[in-house]
Write a protein that holds these residues in place. Structure first.
Motif, PDB file in Angstrom:
ATOM      1  N   GLY A 102      34.660   9.403  66.608  1.00 33.86           N
ATOM      2  CA  GLY A 102      35.470   9.067  65.435  1.00 33.86           C
ATOM      3  C   GLY A 102      34.911   9.702  64.174  1.00 33.86           C
ATOM      4  O   GLY A 102      34.853  10.920  64.036  1.00 33.86           O
ATOM      5  N   GLU A 103      34.484   8.876  63.227  1.00 33.13           N
ATOM      6  CA  GLU A 103      34.019   9.355  61.925  1.00 33.13           C
ATOM      7  C   GLU A 103      32.525   9.681  61.916  1.00 33.13           C
ATOM      8  O   GLU A 103      31.982  10.027  60.871  1.00 33.13           O
ATOM      9  N   TYR A 104      31.885   9.551  63.057  1.00 36.74           N
ATOM     10  CA  TYR A 104      30.444   9.765  63.104  1.00 36.74           C
ATOM     11  C   TYR A 104      30.108  10.976  63.969  1.00 36.74           C
ATOM     12  O   TYR A 104      30.853  11.357  64.878  1.00 36.74           O
ATOM     13  N   PHE A 105      28.974  11.571  63.692  1.00 39.41           N
ATOM     14  CA  PHE A 105      28.402  12.566  64.599  1.00 39.41           C
ATOM     15  C   PHE A 105      26.885  12.432  64.574  1.00 39.41           C
ATOM     16  O   PHE A 105      26.296  11.921  63.622  1.00 39.41           O
ATOM     17  N   THR A 106      26.264  12.868  65.663  1.00 33.53           N
ATOM     18  CA  THR A 106      24.822  12.699  65.858  1.00 33.53           C
ATOM     19  C   THR A 106      24.103  14.038  65.729  1.00 33.53           C
ATOM     20  O   THR A 106      24.741  15.096  65.736  1.00 33.53           O
ATOM     21  N   PRO A 107      22.768  14.019  65.640  1.00 33.29           N
ATOM     22  CA  PRO A 107      22.015  15.278  65.563  1.00 33.29           C
ATOM     23  C   PRO A 107      22.186  16.124  66.824  1.00 33.29           C
ATOM     24  O   PRO A 107      22.712  15.668  67.847  1.00 33.29           O
ATOM     25  N   TYR A 108      21.717  17.308  66.761  1.00 37.50           N
ATOM     26  CA  TYR A 108      21.837  18.298  67.831  1.00 37.50           C
ATOM     27  C   TYR A 108      21.334  17.746  69.167  1.00 37.50           C
ATOM     28  O   TYR A 108      20.211  17.262  69.270  1.00 37.50           O
ATOM     29  N   ALA A 122      15.555  30.761  75.990  1.00 36.68           N
ATOM     30  CA  ALA A 122      15.774  29.381  75.551  1.00 36.68           C
ATOM     31  C   ALA A 122      15.875  29.312  74.034  1.00 36.68           C
ATOM     32  O   ALA A 122      16.676  28.539  73.483  1.00 36.68           O
ATOM     33  N   TRP A 123      15.064  30.108  73.342  1.00 37.79           N
ATOM     34  CA  TRP A 123      15.126  30.140  71.872  1.00 37.79           C
ATOM     35  C   TRP A 123      16.495  30.651  71.404  1.00 37.79           C
ATOM     36  O   TRP A 123      17.092  30.093  70.484  1.00 37.79           O
ATOM     37  N   ILE A 124      16.987  31.697  72.040  1.00 40.90           N
ATOM     38  CA  ILE A 124      18.286  32.254  71.658  1.00 40.90           C
ATOM     39  C   ILE A 124      19.393  31.233  71.885  1.00 40.90           C
ATOM     40  O   ILE A 124      20.279  31.033  71.028  1.00 40.90           O
ATOM     41  N   LEU A 125      19.370  30.560  73.035  1.00 39.57           N
ATOM     42  CA  LEU A 125      20.396  29.571  73.331  1.00 39.57           C
ATOM     43  C   LEU A 125      20.351  28.414  72.332  1.00 39.57           C
ATOM     44  O   LEU A 125      21.389  27.996  71.807  1.00 39.57           O
ATOM     45  N   ASN A 126      19.161  27.897  72.053  1.00 34.16           N
ATOM     46  CA  ASN A 126      19.038  26.795  71.097  1.00 34.16           C
ATOM     47  C   ASN A 126      19.491  27.201  69.699  1.00 34.16           C
ATOM     48  O   ASN A 126      20.166  26.437  69.005  1.00 34.16           O
ATOM     49  N   LEU A 127      19.109  28.408  69.292  1.00 33.65           N
ATOM     50  CA  LEU A 127      19.490  28.859  67.961  1.00 33.65           C
ATOM     51  C   LEU A 127      21.004  29.011  67.843  1.00 33.65           C
ATOM     52  O   LEU A 127      21.607  28.612  66.831  1.00 33.65           O
ATOM     53  N   ALA A 128      21.626  29.565  68.884  1.00 33.94           N
ATOM     54  CA  ALA A 128      23.077  29.767  68.838  1.00 33.94           C
ATOM     55  C   ALA A 128      23.819  28.433  68.807  1.00 33.94           C
ATOM     56  O   ALA A 128      24.711  28.217  67.970  1.00 33.94           O
ATOM     57  N   LEU A 174      25.538  26.733  65.434  1.00 34.97           N
ATOM     58  CA  LEU A 174      26.966  26.431  65.408  1.00 34.97           C
ATOM     59  C   LEU A 174      27.205  24.955  65.088  1.00 34.97           C
ATOM     60  O   LEU A 174      28.105  24.608  64.307  1.00 34.97           O
ATOM     61  N   THR A 175      26.379  24.087  65.683  1.00 40.51           N
ATOM     62  CA  THR A 175      26.489  22.651  65.399  1.00 40.51           C
ATOM     63  C   THR A 175      26.253  22.368  63.924  1.00 40.51           C
ATOM     64  O   THR A 175      26.972  21.565  63.301  1.00 40.51           O
ATOM     65  N   LEU A 176      25.236  23.026  63.354  1.00 41.51           N
ATOM     66  CA  LEU A 176      24.927  22.821  61.941  1.00 41.51           C
ATOM     67  C   LEU A 176      26.086  23.258  61.048  1.00 41.51           C
ATOM     68  O   LEU A 176      26.457  22.555  60.088  1.00 41.51           O
ATOM     69  N   VAL A 177      26.677  24.407  61.341  1.00 45.41           N
ATOM     70  CA  VAL A 177      27.791  24.901  60.525  1.00 45.41           C
ATOM     71  C   VAL A 177      28.984  23.948  60.597  1.00 45.41           C
ATOM     72  O   VAL A 177      29.582  23.584  59.573  1.00 45.41           O
ATOM     73  N   LEU A 178      29.340  23.519  61.785  1.00 45.37           N
ATOM     74  CA  LEU A 178      30.509  22.645  61.950  1.00 45.37           C
ATOM     75  C   LEU A 178      30.294  21.290  61.288  1.00 45.37           C
ATOM     76  O   LEU A 178      31.198  20.763  60.615  1.00 45.37           O
ATOM     77  N   THR A 179      29.104  20.702  61.490  1.00 43.00           N
ATOM     78  CA  THR A 179      28.853  19.389  60.885  1.00 43.00           C
ATOM     79  C   THR A 179      28.725  19.485  59.369  1.00 43.00           C
ATOM     80  O   THR A 179      29.141  18.567  58.635  1.00 43.00           O
ATOM     81  N   ALA A 180      28.159  20.576  58.850  1.00 43.17           N
ATOM     82  CA  ALA A 180      28.060  20.747  57.396  1.00 43.17           C
ATOM     83  C   ALA A 180      29.442  20.902  56.769  1.00 43.17           C
ATOM     84  O   ALA A 180      29.730  20.354  55.689  1.00 43.17           O
ATOM     85  N   VAL A 223      15.785  25.488  61.139  1.00 45.63           N
ATOM     86  CA  VAL A 223      14.755  26.123  60.316  1.00 45.63           C
ATOM     87  C   VAL A 223      13.478  26.318  61.125  1.00 45.63           C
ATOM     88  O   VAL A 223      12.807  27.363  61.032  1.00 45.63           O
ATOM     89  N   ALA A 224      13.117  25.315  61.946  1.00 43.69           N
ATOM     90  CA  ALA A 224      11.926  25.439  62.783  1.00 43.69           C
ATOM     91  C   ALA A 224      12.070  26.590  63.773  1.00 43.69           C
ATOM     92  O   ALA A 224      11.115  27.332  64.027  1.00 43.69           O
TER      93      ALA A 224
END
Length: 588
Positions: A55-61, A87-93, A97-103, A129-130
């Motif tokens: 609904g109106e909520y979303f959780t961290p990655y 694994a780094w490439i997959l996590n970053l991608a 994307l999650t960060l952009v959509l939630t922002a 960022v990490a």
């Protein structure tokens, strides 16, 4: 006087931030894994997670209730800890994307009014960022065939899994009027349940499934995700085998420095790879098993060049995401490995007999002396010769008998076994054949060279129908005739945890040591732990400690499994003996 400020090396701060960012990313995934699995088994907590991720909520990655998401975050945490670039490439991608959509979603008043959403975006942003700050830490390469293999496994697994999920939904559907839903709708519902337990089933008319069915479907998808991720992130398996030039150069090093380590000749195993020092005066031989780069014994060659070979071996392990480990290193070799950042753990002791000091006098060796006399009176004889002096047809016969007398269908040994018998290049090895009164072979021993005046035990085989005491008889005969071979020292079997058995049986031994000894005695029913110690101790040898080297204590379980596989204790079902023998002949 003014204060003197300590100068910092260039790049020190940057390197420190990179490592801290690497640690943050790994621990974030571990924390998410814990929450995901906890919410999957704790119903009330899982319901809270579901209410706050819809609904109106979303959780961290990656934070969502379910075994599937827990398995995904766990696998990513493991591969990120091993510094896998993929694994780094997959996590970053995905996290980017999650960060952009939630922002972007925060731009809407519906989402902006909830503090949880701001915290979720902040945590996801910190993770991204990490990843960017610690990008230099993730440099481990995977196999080039991994992407194609992962796609194939995922496509086939998803097709089969979705059909099974749809079937399970149809079978377990408890809706009073299940006819309102058709098979495509049940298939759609099953696919959604494969990847999350949070989806509300009110959107599907005619479908009501019990909780156990949803959990079972989700667990099935967990297995699929693990298979796909394993295929995508598995370490490189194939390594360069020993070439003829490698073997020639290694034999030259053993000729010059082979007396330093009784296990040096076992570096010539065909299933090992070699990495050379920059000067070419030293080398580390290893084998990659289950993502562990297993070296055995000390580096061969000039000790002054050992650091160069060790550095290259460790750099190669880092580049491919392998876990470095050494089994059976001597105290000298273990000390050098420890200087390169590895930790040492004493495994046991190697039994070495000094033929010049050995004597049959005394009560302590009475059992060996009596066994020798008993076998000798029974008419047994031994023949000791170099492999190169044995006629080819007789060597072929000994190889066949050694295969038939093997205890079990699997050829065991890695760190202290050559893994072959009768190879023309091993002509300087020594074979001892024991025959009964009728001239029939009943047992054999094979030793590899240890420098110019030593031998190291490689192979022990005995006909189970023969008399006991044959090995004691053969070893004593070898010691008696070492003068003819120019031998002054003989390395016998390795006794794992010898100190525990010896000290645990003494008066005054503490309760912890006695308990440890009792456990080892118990497991000796299946593995020859105590019996090997007793068999060696009767010769009153010199005990030389051998060590296991490892990078982190958390890798010990993985190293133990890899070592057991390399030594032949954990393998797939073996071939029949006749087929195994044919395969061995084809590789000679």
């Amino acid at each position: 006087m003014g204060r003197v400020r300590a100068s910092r090396e260039p790049g020190t701060d940057h390197r420190g931030w990179s490592r801290r960012s690497y640690a943050f990313a790994v621990w974030y995934l571990r924390a998410v894994t814990f929450v995901n699995f906890l919410s999957a088994v704790w119903v009330s907590f899982g319901n809270d997670i579901r209410r706050h991720s819809d609904g109106e909520y979303f959780t961290p990655y990656l934070l969502t209730a379910g075994f599937s998401s827990g398995a995904l975050s766990l696998f990513l945490a493991i591969t990120m800890r091993r510094r896998k670039r993929a694994a780094w490439i997959l996590n970053l991608a995905v996290s980017g994307l999650t960060l952009v959509l939630t922002a972007l979603a925060l731009g809407s008043p519906v989402y902006r009014q909830h503090a949880q959403n701001w915290v979720s975006v902040l945590l996801t942003a910190l993770f991204v960022v990490a990843l960017l700050t610690g990008r230099r830490e993730f440099s481990a390469k995977g196999d080039r065939a991994n992407p194609k293999l992962a796609v194939a496994v995922g496509a086939v697994g998803l097709a089969v899994g979705s059909l099974l999920a749809a079937t399970m939904v149809s079978v377990s559907n408890t809706d009073p009027d299940p006819g309102r839903s058709d098979f495509p709708e049940r298939w759609h519902y099953g696919v959604l349940r494969m990847f999350s337990l949070t989806y509300d089933d009110v959107h599907f008319e005619g479908i009501v499934t019990p909780g156990w069915a949803n959990v079972l479907i989700n667990l099935m998808s967990t297995a699929l995700i693990l298979l796909v991720l394993y295929a995508a992130f598995r370490s490189r398996r194939t390594v360069d085998p020993l070439t003829d030039e490698d073997q020639r150069d290694m034999r030259a090093l053993l000729d010059r420095h082979g007396e330093r380590d009784s296990l040096g000749y076992f570096a010539m195993r065909r299933d090992k790879s070699v990495i050379w020092s920059p000067s070419g005066k030293s080398a580390v031989t290893y084998r990659v098993v289950s993502g562990v780069s297993l070296a055995s014994g000390d580096p061969i060659g000039d000790p002054e060049a050992w650091p160069g070979a060790i550095d290259r071996w460790l750099a190669q392990a880092r580049a491919h995401g392998w876990t470095p480990s050494v089994i059976g290193a001597s105290e000298e070799g273990g000390t050098v490995y420890a200087r390169h950042g590895l930790n040492a753990l004493e495994l046991g002791d190697e039994a070495i007999v000094d033929t010049n000091e050995f004597t049959l006098e005394g009560r302590a060796i009475r059992s060996v002396r009596q066994a020798h006399h008993r076998v000798e009176r029974a008419g047994y004889t031994v023949r000791i010769s170099r492999h190169e002096d044995l006629p080819p047809d007789e060597m072929a016969r000994m190889t066949e008998l050694a295969d038939d007398w093997r205890d079990g269908a699997t050829e065991r040994g890695f760190s202290m076994a050559l893994g072959r018998l009768g190879d023309p290049q091993d002509g300087r090895c020594v074979i001892i054949v024991c025959r009964d009164a009728d001239g029939r072979p009943r047992a054999l021993l094979s030793f590899v060279p240890w420098g110019g005046d030593g031998l190291s035990l490689d192979l022990m085989r005995r006909d189970r129908k023969s008399d006991n005491g044959l090995f004691e008889f053969m070893v004593l005969e070898l010691i008696r005739r070492t003068g003819d071979l120019g031998i002054t020292q003989i390395s016998l079997n390795f006794a794992m945890f010898r100190a525990v058995f010896e000290r645990g049986s003494r008066i005054g031994a503490g309760p912890v040591l006695r308990l440890w000894r009792s456990l080892l005695t118990f497991f000796s029913r299946w593995w020859q732990i105590e019996s090997l110690y007793r068999a060696n101790a009767k010769y009153r040898p010199i005990w030389e400690p051998r060590f296991l080297l490892y990078a982190q204590s958390t890798d010990l379980l993985r190293i133990g499994i890899a070592s057991a596989r390399a030594e032949g204790f954990l393998e797939a079902p073996a071939l029949p003996k006749w087929l195994h023998r044919r395969r061995l002949e084809s590789h000679r």
